[in-house]
Design an enzyme around this catalytic site. Structure first.
Site, PDB file in Angstrom:
ATOM      1  N   ASP A   1      58.309  94.994 -10.780  1.00 37.70           N
ATOM      2  CA  ASP A   1      57.231  95.480  -9.920  1.00 37.70           C
ATOM      3  C   ASP A   1      56.421  94.298  -9.407  1.00 37.70           C
ATOM      4  O   ASP A   1      55.913  93.506 -10.198  1.00 37.70           O
ATOM      5  CB  ASP A   1      56.334  96.427 -10.723  1.00 37.70           C
TER       6      ASP A   1
ATOM      7  N   HIS B   1      61.967 102.956  -1.469  1.00 35.10           N
ATOM      8  CA  HIS B   1      60.597 102.470  -1.648  1.00 35.10           C
ATOM      9  C   HIS B   1      60.380 101.150  -0.915  1.00 35.10           C
ATOM     10  O   HIS B   1      59.359 100.970  -0.236  1.00 35.10           O
ATOM     11  CB  HIS B   1      60.308 102.304  -3.131  1.00 35.10           C
TER      12      HIS B   1
END
Length: 307
Positions: free
Chosen positions: A149, A222
Site C-alpha cells: 500500500d 484500483h
C-alpha cells in the site's frame, strides 16, 4: 522565511494511533484548544530531542465546523469544508463528523501511547473521542489484503509539492489538507478470490508489487481509477488495523494534499466511476465507514492560535 509545517511529509512509520474528537457543548472549548496547540508543539519538540531516531510525530488537523466554532482566521483555507458524500450507483463514500484529528506515529509503540494519553488528558473535559484506531506496519508495508500500500506515493521533494499548500493560498502556505476514511474489508469474500483475480482487482502483481501493463490492467482496477495522473498526487500514510477473530480488519486511509480537489478527483473516479458506472472494483471488498476532511495548520499558526 518558510513556514514551519507539521510533519505531514514524514514517511510511514511502524506504529500509529489515529484519533478523531468532537467537541461537547462547553464554554471551555477555546481555552482547551489553545492548550492542545501548545501541547502538540511540545510533544513534537520533545520527541525530536528525546527520541531522535524514533521518527515520532503528532499532527493536528481541524475540521470546518470546529474552525468556525473556535473563531479561527477568516477567510478560511480555500478548500476547507464539510466533506460531501460521493454517491455512486453501487457504493458511497460516506461523510462523518470530526472536529479534530490527531495522527500520532513512532517506531516505538510506547511513544504513541504516551502522546495519546497526554492529548486525552487535555481534550476529554470538552470533547468526545469518536474514533481511536491503532495501526501497525504489516510486513513490507502491505495492507491486510496482501498488497503493498502506497507504492504511488511521491518521494523526496515531491512530497512537499503534493502534500503542502503553496502560493495559491498564501495565508495558509505550509499547511495541508487532511482527508481520512476508515475502511473495513470483507476478508472472507477477498480470500475467496484466486491470486490472479485479486491482482486484477488491484492492478498490481501481488508478490513483487509491479504494476500491470496498461493493456493488461483492467479498467476498473484500483490502480487504474485511483491514479488520476502524475500532476495529481497525494501523500498517503495508510495503516492496517483491526481484530482478526471478529473479521473486523481494515485500512485507515489517510491523505495529506496541497489541494483537496486532488482527493476529490480520486474519490469521484473510485465511487462514481470513469466513465460513470466503471467504479473501483476494490469497493466490492472494502467499505468506507467514515469520511472527514480537516486542515493541518503550520506550527506557526498553532503558536498564534494558542497565544
Amino acid at each position: 522565511m518558510n513556514p514551519d509545517s507539521q510533519n505531514v511529509t514524514d514517511y510511514t512509520n511502524n506504529n500509529t494511533i489515529f484519533m478523531v474528537w468532537d467537541f461537547k457543548d462547553s464554554p471551555e472549548v477555546r481555552d482547551v484548544f489553545n492548550r492542545l496547540c501548545k501541547l502538540v508543539i511540545n510533544l513534537n519538540n520533545s520527541a525530536n530531542v528525546r527520541f531522535p531516531v524514533s521518527r515520532a510525530s503528532c499532527v493536528l488537523g481541524i475540521g470546518y465546523d470546529a474552525w468556525l466554532r473556535l473563531g479561527l482566521p477568516d477567510p478560511l483555507p480555500k478548500e476547507l469544508m464539510n466533506f460531501v458524500p460521493v454517491v455512486g450507483e453501487k457504493h458511497t463514500a460516506v461523510s462523518s463528523k470530526g472536529d479534530l484529528h490527531l495522527h500520532i506515529r513512532a517506531d516505538n509503540t510506547s511513544i504513541c501511547y504516551d502522546m495519546a494519553a497526554a492529548i486525552t488528558d487535555v481534550l476529554s473535559p470538552v470533547a468526545i473521542s469518536t474514533e481511536e484506531i491503532h495501526g501497525f506496519r504489516y510486513w513490507d508495508s502491505r495492507s491486510i489484503l496482501g498488497f503493498v500500500d502506497g507504492t504511488e506515493n511521491p518521494q523526496g521533494q515531491d512530497r512537499e509539492l503534493f502534500g503542502i499548500v503553496g502560493d495559491d493560498d498564501p495565508d495558509y502556505k505550509g499547511g495541508s489538507y487532511l482527508f481520512v476514511q476508515k475502511y473495513i474489508h470483507d476478508l472472507s469474500a477477498w480470500k475467496g478470490l484466486s491470486t490472479e483475480q485479486q491482482e486484477k482487482v488491484i492492478g498490481r502483481y501481488k508478490s513483487n508489487d509491479i504494476e500491470m501493463a496498461d493493456d493488461v490492467k483492467p479498467a476498473n482496477s484500483h490502480i487504474a481509477l485511483a491514479n488520476v495522473g502524475d500532476d495529481f498526487k497525494i501523500v498517503r500514510d495508510n495503516m492496517p488495523f483491526g481484530n482478526m477473530s471478529t473479521n473486523e480488519m481494515g485500512t485507515y486511509f489517510i491523505a495529506y494534499a496541497s489541494t483537496f480537489s486532488t482527493v476529490q478527483k480520486m474519490l469521484n473516479n473510485m465511487f462514481i466511476g470513469s466513465p460513470v458506472g466503471n467504479y473501483d472494483r476494490i469497493l466490492d471488498f472494502s467499505t468506507p465507514k467514515t469520511g472527514s476532511l480537516f486542515f493541518v495548520p503550520t506550527f506557526d499558526m498553532m503558536d498564534d492560535f494558542s497565544s
